[in-house]
Design a protein around this motif. Sequence first.
Motif, mmCIF file in Angstrom:
data_model
loop_
_atom_site.group_PDB
_atom_site.id
_atom_site.type_symbol
_atom_site.label_atom_id
_atom_site.label_comp_id
_atom_site.label_asym_id
_atom_site.label_seq_id
_atom_site.Cartn_x
_atom_site.Cartn_y
_atom_site.Cartn_z
ATOM 1 N N LYS A 280 16.332 36.432 41.362
ATOM 2 C CA LYS A 280 16.817 37.344 42.393
ATOM 3 C C LYS A 280 16.985 36.678 43.757
ATOM 4 N N ALA A 281 16.576 35.427 43.887
ATOM 5 C CA ALA A 281 16.669 34.746 45.178
ATOM 6 C C ALA A 281 18.128 34.569 45.596
ATOM 7 N N GLU A 282 18.367 34.694 46.874
ATOM 8 C CA GLU A 282 19.698 34.386 47.402
ATOM 9 C C GLU A 282 19.922 32.887 47.407
ATOM 10 N N THR A 283 18.899 32.140 47.849
ATOM 11 C CA THR A 283 18.938 30.681 47.828
ATOM 12 C C THR A 283 17.650 30.196 47.181
ATOM 13 N N GLY A 284 17.759 29.705 45.963
ATOM 14 C CA GLY A 284 16.595 29.239 45.226
ATOM 15 C C GLY A 284 16.583 27.726 45.145
ATOM 16 N N CYS A 285 15.532 27.133 45.674
ATOM 17 C CA CYS A 285 15.406 25.671 45.713
ATOM 18 C C CYS A 285 14.373 25.222 44.693
ATOM 19 N N VAL A 286 14.717 24.225 43.891
ATOM 20 C CA VAL A 286 13.783 23.646 42.934
ATOM 21 C C VAL A 286 13.505 22.203 43.332
ATOM 22 N N LEU A 287 12.239 21.890 43.549
ATOM 23 C CA LEU A 287 11.802 20.515 43.771
ATOM 24 C C LEU A 287 10.870 20.140 42.624
ATOM 25 N N TYR A 288 11.060 18.951 42.065
ATOM 26 C CA TYR A 288 10.181 18.540 40.971
ATOM 27 C C TYR A 288 9.871 17.054 41.076
ATOM 28 N N ASP A 289 8.776 16.666 40.407
ATOM 29 C CA ASP A 289 8.334 15.278 40.494
ATOM 30 C C ASP A 289 7.641 14.885 39.198
ATOM 31 N N LEU A 292 6.452 16.882 36.064
ATOM 32 C CA LEU A 292 7.469 17.312 35.114
ATOM 33 C C LEU A 292 8.019 16.125 34.327
ATOM 34 N N ASN A 293 8.142 14.981 34.990
ATOM 35 C CA ASN A 293 8.840 13.833 34.412
ATOM 36 C C ASN A 293 8.008 12.991 33.459
ATOM 37 N N GLN A 294 6.754 12.726 33.828
ATOM 38 C CA GLN A 294 6.001 11.668 33.146
ATOM 39 C C GLN A 294 5.375 12.150 31.841
ATOM 40 N N HIS A 295 6.259 12.491 30.929
ATOM 41 C CA HIS A 295 5.889 12.951 29.597
ATOM 42 C C HIS A 295 6.817 12.311 28.574
ATOM 43 N N ALA A 296 6.385 12.284 27.338
ATOM 44 C CA ALA A 296 7.270 11.844 26.262
ATOM 45 C C ALA A 296 8.373 12.858 26.010
ATOM 46 N N THR A 297 8.292 13.999 26.686
ATOM 47 C CA THR A 297 9.348 15.020 26.641
ATOM 48 C C THR A 297 9.935 15.246 28.037
ATOM 49 N N GLY A 298 9.815 14.269 28.918
ATOM 50 C CA GLY A 298 10.259 14.450 30.294
ATOM 51 C C GLY A 298 11.717 14.834 30.422
ATOM 52 N N SER A 299 12.590 14.208 29.635
ATOM 53 C CA SER A 299 14.017 14.527 29.737
ATOM 54 C C SER A 299 14.295 15.948 29.275
ATOM 55 N N ASP A 300 13.559 16.429 28.273
ATOM 56 C CA ASP A 300 13.699 17.824 27.849
ATOM 57 C C ASP A 300 13.246 18.773 28.953
ATOM 58 N N ASN A 301 12.154 18.428 29.624
ATOM 59 C CA ASN A 301 11.667 19.256 30.732
ATOM 60 C C ASN A 301 12.738 19.418 31.806
ATOM 61 N N VAL A 302 13.397 18.310 32.148
ATOM 62 C CA VAL A 302 14.424 18.346 33.189
ATOM 63 C C VAL A 302 15.640 19.138 32.722
ATOM 64 N N LYS A 303 16.036 18.957 31.469
ATOM 65 C CA LYS A 303 17.172 19.725 30.936
ATOM 66 C C LYS A 303 16.906 21.221 31.019
ATOM 67 N N ALA A 304 15.706 21.635 30.662
ATOM 68 C CA ALA A 304 15.368 23.057 30.702
ATOM 69 C C ALA A 304 15.356 23.571 32.135
ATOM 70 N N LEU A 305 14.833 22.769 33.052
ATOM 71 C CA LEU A 305 14.787 23.177 34.458
ATOM 72 C C LEU A 305 16.194 23.338 35.024
ATOM 73 N N ALA A 306 17.074 22.384 34.722
ATOM 74 C CA ALA A 306 18.452 22.465 35.206
ATOM 75 C C ALA A 306 19.191 23.634 34.574
ATOM 76 N N SER A 307 18.932 23.900 33.301
ATOM 77 C CA SER A 307 19.581 25.039 32.641
ATOM 78 C C SER A 307 19.155 26.357 33.275
ATOM 79 N N LEU A 308 17.889 26.458 33.666
ATOM 80 C CA LEU A 308 17.417 27.652 34.362
ATOM 81 C C LEU A 308 18.174 27.851 35.670
ATOM 82 N N ALA A 309 18.386 26.777 36.412
ATOM 83 C CA ALA A 309 19.127 26.878 37.677
ATOM 84 C C ALA A 309 20.573 27.293 37.437
#
Length: 676
Positions: A280-289, A292-309
């Motif tokens: 519902k945000a008018e301007t929604g900002c996502v910051l991550y580090d 989220l990244n330093q996992h054997a599934t890090g690229s999947d984590n980022v894909k899911a985050l970007a898909s949500l946006a």
Amino acid sequence: MKIEYKPTICPYCSCGCGIYLVVKDGRIIGQEPWKDHPINEGKNCPKGKNAYQFLYAEDRLKTPLVRRNGALEEASWEEALELITTKFEEATPETFGLLASGKNTNEAAYVLQKFTRVIMGTNNVEYCGRLCHSPSAAGLGPTVGSGVMPISQLDLERPDCFFLAGVNLKETFPMMTMRLLRAKEKGAKVIVMDPRETLTARYLGDIHLQLKPGTDVVVLNAMMRIVLDEGLEDEDFIAARTAGIEELRQHLSSLDLEEAEAVSGVPLETIREAAIAYAKAETGCVLYDQGLNQHATGSDNVKALASLALLVGQYGRPATGPSPTRGQINGEGTGDMGCLNVFYPGFKRVGEETSRLFEEAWGVEDLPTKPGLPYTVMLQKVRCLYVVGTNPLMAAPDANSVREALEGLDFLVVQDIFPTETAQLADVVLPAATWVEREGTHAWVDRRVQKIDKIIDPPGQAKPDWWVVCQLAERMGYKDKFDFSSPGEILEEIRRCVPAYAGITYERLKNSPGGIQWPCPTEDHPGTPTFFVEKFNTPDGLGHFQSVDYRPPAEMPDEEYPYFLTTGRSIFHYHTGTMTRRTSKLNDEVPQSFVQINPADAAGEGIKSGDMVTLKSRRGSIDVPVKVTTDVPAGVLFVPFHFAEACANVLTNPALDPACKMPEYKVCAVGMEVQQ
């Protein structure tokens, strides 16, 4: 001699904050705020307020060292360079590797990768970007076409909702926090996704998604499912600017939200509250580090985050879109310059077409066309290694295995400012000039290119990295390809080879406090604060939804190793501690490592704060004092990674994300023994 006030940029994180150095008789004697610098407006974090002291540490490297009869001894530059030349000429493209640094200047990074490709004939060149934001490239690349921060830091006061995913912003990026607080004063809501109750979660967060380590995809998929169930997706944005929504709907339709709660440990109502607030945000900002990244599934984590946006239309406007918060002063620029095994400068992917492009640009033949070895694989497979400004013995996972690999090399060269743990194993150690002892450009977190001028001379015989590379190139018969007499000349070649930098000159940067954000294609271009305004950087210009399934961490707790371990930073220290632990005001704040343990676990182990314990994983063990705290949930331990005497990476798991070869730093199984 009079006292001078010299403007420069802080040498620590990737924010790019301005400071003034106070110089007398060629020596820095203090520092003052740079109140007009647009990034920090005269404010600095503890590291920024103590930026220069490490330069004068007693153990600065001041002369080349060569190993003789098992010991490193002083040598001349001539002797050191001749020995390196001989050994490098014996190496093959398969046996040679180079590790650069996120603290190299753009100019140094550029010549380092060019040296590796032109002279050594290999793409075995990497830097710390592999160990922090390689999932950003692998996750955002197929989604939106670019793995860099798509916004400007200066716009972080705009959002009415922040989603902080695996980033402890208050401790790691205090100047970004300053802007978030201004937005919060205007009513912005802050969602924090982190296994720990960090300072960020406690003091900034309105909603805390306190998930079990390694379950990020579960939470993000659940958020997307709730958005769709509630009809909160941005249908106009999806129709006009994306592809793959039906596949995503189908994928999420079978998601069991009750199971998502059980697997992640986050109450479903909390996930729902976060999903609705962000949607519902008018301007929604996502910051991550790195959380989220330093996992054997890090690229999947980022894909899911970007898909949500994409799902809620939070892309293509100021302060929107997931933004990777890179850590190093030139974590962005060293990647821009091509210090990656799969990218030439300007993120041109390794291959026949790219090789032909740079053969023409550099006037050479037979550039390598196959990807090189990624960072951790390189450490295990090459025989001749050139390390410039980084400390893999502390930075890479499974440190005992790394030590064994480094000790087994045929030849190791380390170019640095201190006798780091890695340097102590080298055959040749070269003293480097650093920060304000050299000049050059860097690219900060939001693609903001700024120039740092030389303010003082380096100590002893220390030399800039680019100079050393050019000396080696000349000795190896390539003087004409590396005939640079200054960093400015290198930048001119960069401008010809990297279109995004074409409009950035030293003269423009001198007159641009706060720098210029690439891409800047011409000298009259103002730079680019916001990406994806009209289209994404994918071949069809659309944002592509990615459907990813949850995969558990590579290593789960068991009877012998019953705890999850996660690692991270302290506000007073930086990465492997090479600089901050040589700064007394910072080191005195946190002089030793520790392990955070939940009160319930402490009671079960019969320990209290201050007791010493041995933490052990399948790879090694360390001894640390205990801090009993509710910052960590039961079953989770936290250890900072700054301390060589209790190196967290002795414990961490070298298991790799198959898409980007990111090690699984943020979760491994450990046991605990109480010392009597």
